[in-house]
Scaffold this motif. Structure first.
Motif, PDB file in Angstrom:
ATOM      1  N   PRO A   1      44.153 -48.857 -13.581  1.00 31.76           N
ATOM      2  CA  PRO A   1      43.515 -47.538 -13.114  1.00 31.76           C
ATOM      3  C   PRO A   1      43.083 -47.651 -11.658  1.00 31.76           C
ATOM      4  O   PRO A   1      42.612 -48.447 -11.380  1.00 31.76           O
ATOM      5  N   LYS A   2      43.398 -46.715 -10.964  1.00 27.56           N
ATOM      6  CA  LYS A   2      43.085 -46.420  -9.583  1.00 27.56           C
ATOM      7  C   LYS A   2      41.923 -45.390  -9.460  1.00 27.56           C
ATOM      8  O   LYS A   2      41.487 -44.536 -10.294  1.00 27.56           O
ATOM      9  N   LYS A   3      41.051 -46.369  -8.581  1.00 30.00           N
ATOM     10  CA  LYS A   3      39.582 -45.787  -8.324  1.00 30.00           C
ATOM     11  C   LYS A   3      40.009 -44.279  -7.586  1.00 30.00           C
ATOM     12  O   LYS A   3      40.857 -44.335  -6.793  1.00 30.00           O
ATOM     13  N   ALA A   4      39.334 -43.274  -7.969  1.00 30.05           N
ATOM     14  CA  ALA A   4      39.518 -41.953  -7.191  1.00 30.05           C
ATOM     15  C   ALA A   4      38.696 -42.213  -6.019  1.00 30.05           C
ATOM     16  O   ALA A   4      37.603 -42.576  -5.688  1.00 30.05           O
ATOM     17  N   GLN A   5      39.458 -41.931  -4.805  1.00 26.88           N
ATOM     18  CA  GLN A   5      38.866 -41.646  -3.555  1.00 26.88           C
ATOM     19  C   GLN A   5      38.681 -40.429  -2.840  1.00 26.88           C
ATOM     20  O   GLN A   5      38.261 -40.203  -2.022  1.00 26.88           O
ATOM     21  N   ILE A   6      38.889 -39.429  -3.791  1.00 25.89           N
ATOM     22  CA  ILE A   6      38.794 -37.929  -3.395  1.00 25.89           C
ATOM     23  C   ILE A   6      38.273 -37.475  -4.625  1.00 25.89           C
ATOM     24  O   ILE A   6      38.754 -37.613  -5.785  1.00 25.89           O
ATOM     25  N   ARG A   7      37.279 -36.564  -4.799  1.00 22.97           N
ATOM     26  CA  ARG A   7      36.651 -35.805  -5.796  1.00 22.97           C
ATOM     27  C   ARG A   7      36.881 -34.278  -5.502  1.00 22.97           C
ATOM     28  O   ARG A   7      36.599 -33.930  -4.440  1.00 22.97           O
ATOM     29  N   LEU A   8      37.023 -33.661  -6.537  1.00 23.19           N
ATOM     30  CA  LEU A   8      37.098 -32.204  -6.390  1.00 23.19           C
ATOM     31  C   LEU A   8      36.103 -31.488  -7.413  1.00 23.19           C
ATOM     32  O   LEU A   8      36.002 -31.840  -8.561  1.00 23.19           O
ATOM     33  N   THR A   9      35.351 -30.684  -6.601  1.00 24.42           N
ATOM     34  CA  THR A   9      34.255 -30.270  -7.482  1.00 24.42           C
ATOM     35  C   THR A   9      34.184 -28.611  -7.305  1.00 24.42           C
ATOM     36  O   THR A   9      34.411 -28.064  -6.133  1.00 24.42           O
ATOM     37  N   ARG A  10      34.298 -27.671  -8.472  1.00 24.03           N
ATOM     38  CA  ARG A  10      34.377 -26.269  -8.154  1.00 24.03           C
ATOM     39  C   ARG A  10      32.846 -25.629  -8.299  1.00 24.03           C
ATOM     40  O   ARG A  10      32.119 -26.031  -9.323  1.00 24.03           O
ATOM     41  N   ARG A  11      32.503 -25.128  -7.155  1.00 24.26           N
ATOM     42  CA  ARG A  11      31.334 -24.535  -7.054  1.00 24.26           C
ATOM     43  C   ARG A  11      31.364 -22.985  -7.581  1.00 24.26           C
ATOM     44  O   ARG A  11      30.085 -22.680  -8.012  1.00 24.26           O
ATOM     45  N   SER A  12      32.323 -22.416  -7.551  1.00 27.18           N
ATOM     46  CA  SER A  12      32.399 -21.192  -8.378  1.00 27.18           C
ATOM     47  C   SER A  12      34.070 -20.866  -8.626  1.00 27.18           C
ATOM     48  O   SER A  12      34.775 -21.756  -8.045  1.00 27.18           O
ATOM     49  N   PRO A  13      34.416 -19.925  -9.299  1.00 28.28           N
ATOM     50  CA  PRO A  13      35.831 -19.610  -9.581  1.00 28.28           C
ATOM     51  C   PRO A  13      36.590 -19.834  -8.257  1.00 28.28           C
ATOM     52  O   PRO A  13      37.830 -20.446  -8.446  1.00 28.28           O
ATOM     53  N   GLY A  14      36.104 -19.060  -7.037  1.00 33.07           N
ATOM     54  CA  GLY A  14      36.920 -19.167  -6.057  1.00 33.07           C
ATOM     55  C   GLY A  14      36.620 -20.232  -4.909  1.00 33.07           C
ATOM     56  O   GLY A  14      37.286 -20.119  -3.955  1.00 33.07           O
ATOM     57  N   TYR A  15      35.781 -21.076  -5.156  1.00 31.06           N
ATOM     58  CA  TYR A  15      35.229 -22.077  -4.298  1.00 31.06           C
ATOM     59  C   TYR A  15      35.149 -23.314  -4.547  1.00 31.06           C
ATOM     60  O   TYR A  15      34.505 -23.814  -5.460  1.00 31.06           O
ATOM     61  N   VAL A  16      35.732 -24.054  -3.881  1.00 32.00           N
ATOM     62  CA  VAL A  16      36.172 -25.726  -4.476  1.00 32.00           C
ATOM     63  C   VAL A  16      35.609 -26.736  -3.262  1.00 32.00           C
ATOM     64  O   VAL A  16      36.012 -26.370  -1.880  1.00 32.00           O
ATOM     65  N   ARG A  17      35.010 -27.794  -3.567  1.00 31.36           N
ATOM     66  CA  ARG A  17      34.635 -28.760  -2.350  1.00 31.36           C
ATOM     67  C   ARG A  17      35.805 -29.819  -2.714  1.00 31.36           C
ATOM     68  O   ARG A  17      35.870 -30.387  -4.106  1.00 31.36           O
ATOM     69  N   VAL A  18      36.283 -30.653  -1.834  1.00 29.11           N
ATOM     70  CA  VAL A  18      36.845 -31.596  -1.867  1.00 29.11           C
ATOM     71  C   VAL A  18      36.295 -32.506  -0.913  1.00 29.11           C
ATOM     72  O   VAL A  18      36.179 -32.663   0.216  1.00 29.11           O
ATOM     73  N   THR A  19      35.717 -33.920  -1.836  1.00 29.27           N
ATOM     74  CA  THR A  19      34.801 -34.796  -1.287  1.00 29.27           C
ATOM     75  C   THR A  19      35.442 -35.976  -1.162  1.00 29.27           C
ATOM     76  O   THR A  19      36.259 -36.790  -1.930  1.00 29.27           O
ATOM     77  N   PHE A  20      35.540 -36.551   0.025  1.00 28.65           N
ATOM     78  CA  PHE A  20      36.234 -37.754   0.334  1.00 28.65           C
ATOM     79  C   PHE A  20      35.282 -39.134   0.041  1.00 28.65           C
ATOM     80  O   PHE A  20      34.134 -38.906   0.533  1.00 28.65           O
ATOM     81  N   ASP A  21      35.676 -40.027  -0.659  1.00 33.04           N
ATOM     82  CA  ASP A  21      34.628 -41.083  -1.197  1.00 33.04           C
ATOM     83  C   ASP A  21      35.547 -42.396  -1.270  1.00 33.04           C
ATOM     84  O   ASP A  21      35.755 -42.852  -2.517  1.00 33.04           O
ATOM     85  N   ASN A  22      35.643 -43.092  -0.061  1.00 33.36           N
ATOM     86  CA  ASN A  22      36.341 -44.423  -0.200  1.00 33.36           C
ATOM     87  C   ASN A  22      35.521 -45.317   0.705  1.00 33.36           C
ATOM     88  O   ASN A  22      35.966 -45.612   2.147  1.00 33.36           O
ATOM     89  N   PRO A  23      34.402 -45.716   0.371  1.00 32.60           N
ATOM     90  CA  PRO A  23      33.439 -46.649   1.061  1.00 32.60           C
ATOM     91  C   PRO A  23      34.364 -47.813   1.233  1.00 32.60           C
ATOM     92  O   PRO A  23      35.053 -48.263   0.412  1.00 32.60           O
ATOM     93  N   PRO A  24      33.859 -48.542   2.250  1.00 35.84           N
ATOM     94  CA  PRO A  24      32.579 -48.191   3.028  1.00 35.84           C
ATOM     95  C   PRO A  24      32.909 -47.384   4.185  1.00 35.84           C
ATOM     96  O   PRO A  24      32.030 -46.916   5.189  1.00 35.84           O
ATOM     97  N   LEU A  25      34.452 -47.363   4.613  1.00 34.09           N
ATOM     98  CA  LEU A  25      34.704 -46.660   5.965  1.00 34.09           C
ATOM     99  C   LEU A  25      35.464 -45.418   6.123  1.00 34.09           C
ATOM    100  O   LEU A  25      35.822 -44.892   6.723  1.00 34.09           O
ATOM    101  N   ASN A  26      35.839 -45.026   4.515  1.00 33.42           N
ATOM    102  CA  ASN A  26      36.679 -43.791   4.439  1.00 33.42           C
ATOM    103  C   ASN A  26      38.082 -43.894   5.207  1.00 33.42           C
ATOM    104  O   ASN A  26      38.372 -42.807   5.588  1.00 33.42           O
ATOM    105  N   VAL A  27      38.575 -45.047   5.006  1.00 33.27           N
ATOM    106  CA  VAL A  27      39.901 -45.241   5.576  1.00 33.27           C
ATOM    107  C   VAL A  27      40.800 -44.759   4.617  1.00 33.27           C
ATOM    108  O   VAL A  27      40.793 -44.503   3.533  1.00 33.27           O
ATOM    109  N   LEU A  28      42.057 -44.318   5.303  1.00 36.26           N
ATOM    110  CA  LEU A  28      43.219 -43.508   4.550  1.00 36.26           C
ATOM    111  C   LEU A  28      44.431 -44.237   4.643  1.00 36.26           C
ATOM    112  O   LEU A  28      44.716 -44.976   5.358  1.00 36.26           O
ATOM    113  N   GLY A  29      44.785 -44.862   3.148  1.00 39.23           N
ATOM    114  CA  GLY A  29      45.689 -45.638   2.959  1.00 39.23           C
ATOM    115  C   GLY A  29      46.718 -45.087   1.962  1.00 39.23           C
ATOM    116  O   GLY A  29      46.408 -43.686   1.654  1.00 39.23           O
TER     117      GLY A  29
END
Length: 278
Positions: free
Chosen positions: A5-33
């Motif tokens: 299983p791959k670790k989630a490097q990005i999280r999606l959180t719904r603040r309201s029906p129309g408002y979503v947060r996408v959070t980058f979470d790939n410590p320690p440096l948040n590099v993009l692979g």
């Protein structure tokens, strides 16, 4: 086939029906692979298919880093083998172009370093707001002998003008929040203590409006966007540039100094790039 299983490097959180947060979470440096790209492709698919979404805010859970440069320890072929997206562009530029054209509003909340890919996703967003004390934006690629791959050569001149775009791209320097605001690189630079509240209030306000009006207003503003061929040419030049001897020499030097690890090279990348050729 790897069934781990791959670790989630990005999280999606719904603040309201129309408002979503996408959070980058790939410590320690948040590099993009490659795995990050696969995950953000899936998130982009989900956002486009969700008729309720009106506003998406991109932020980070990693201290000191919004979204960083690419993962140069990963296998490049794992990235280039990812299928092209619906636009016909390669995977990462495809996500960026789709984000800009999406029928929802995208906002980058920049706290920490937005280098390379982080700058590119901020440029692809409809708006961006930076921490005055903690945001650092840069297109660092020329400093190491590369060409950027996510479209900043096409987007920046339209946003901040040709001269300033060349200063950002060719200077490869770290740009703090207030200068980024003065240049028009971001919408506003705000005191760090006020940043979250401001972005949350703006996103909540826009999410209360009618999606048809939001989508069509954005569609008409988007007539100023660069053509896809400009983005594609930048990606092709980027991939070719990685193998160049000059780039490989510079990478070797940076790695010897501590690149790709928490520490001074990542924290002050612009400074260290300026010393490579001396």
């Amino acid at each position: 086939m790897d069934a781990t299983p791959k670790k989630a490097q990005i999280r999606l959180t719904r603040r309201s029906p129309g408002y979503v947060r996408v959070t980058f979470d790939n410590p320690p440096l948040n590099v993009l692979g490659p795995e990050f790209v696969l995950q953000i492709k899936e998130i982009m698919n989900a956002l486009e298919a969700d008729e309720q979404v009106k506003v998406v805010v991109f932020d980070s859970a990693v201290e000191g880093f919004f979204l960083n440069h690419s993962d140069f320890l990963a296998n490049l072929e794992d990235l280039t083998a990812i299928p092209q997206g619906p636009t016909g562009l390669e995977a990462w530029p495809d996500v960026l172009v789709r984000l800009t054209r999406a029928p929802f509003v995208s906002i980058a909340l920049i706290r920490g370093r937005a280098t390379g890919n982080g700058s590119e996703i901020a440029l692809a967003c409809d708006m961006s707001f930076a921490s005055r004390e903690k945001a650092i934006l840069s297109q660092w690629e020329v400093g190491v002998g590369l060409v950027a791959g996510g479209g900043p050569m096409a987007r920046l001149p339209r946003l901040i003008g040709r001269g300033r775009a060349l200063e950002v791209l060719l200077g490869s320097e770290d740009i703090r929040g207030d200068l980024a605001q003065a240049y028009g690189y971001v919408n506003r630079s705000l005191p760090d203590a006020d940043l979250d509240g401001f972005v949350d209030a703006l996103a909540t306000r826009i999410a209360s409006f009618d999606k048809w009006a939001i989508a069509n207003t954005k569609r008409l503003v988007n007539t100023s966007l660069p053509a896809d061929v400009e983005i594609a040419e930048g990606w092709d030049a980027c991939i070719k540039s990685i193998a160049r001897p000059a780039a490989q020499r510079n990478f070797k030097s940076l790695f010897e100094q501590g690149f790709h690890k928490p520490g001074d090279v990542e924290d002050r990348l612009g400074y260290h790039l300026g010393r490579l050729g001396r």
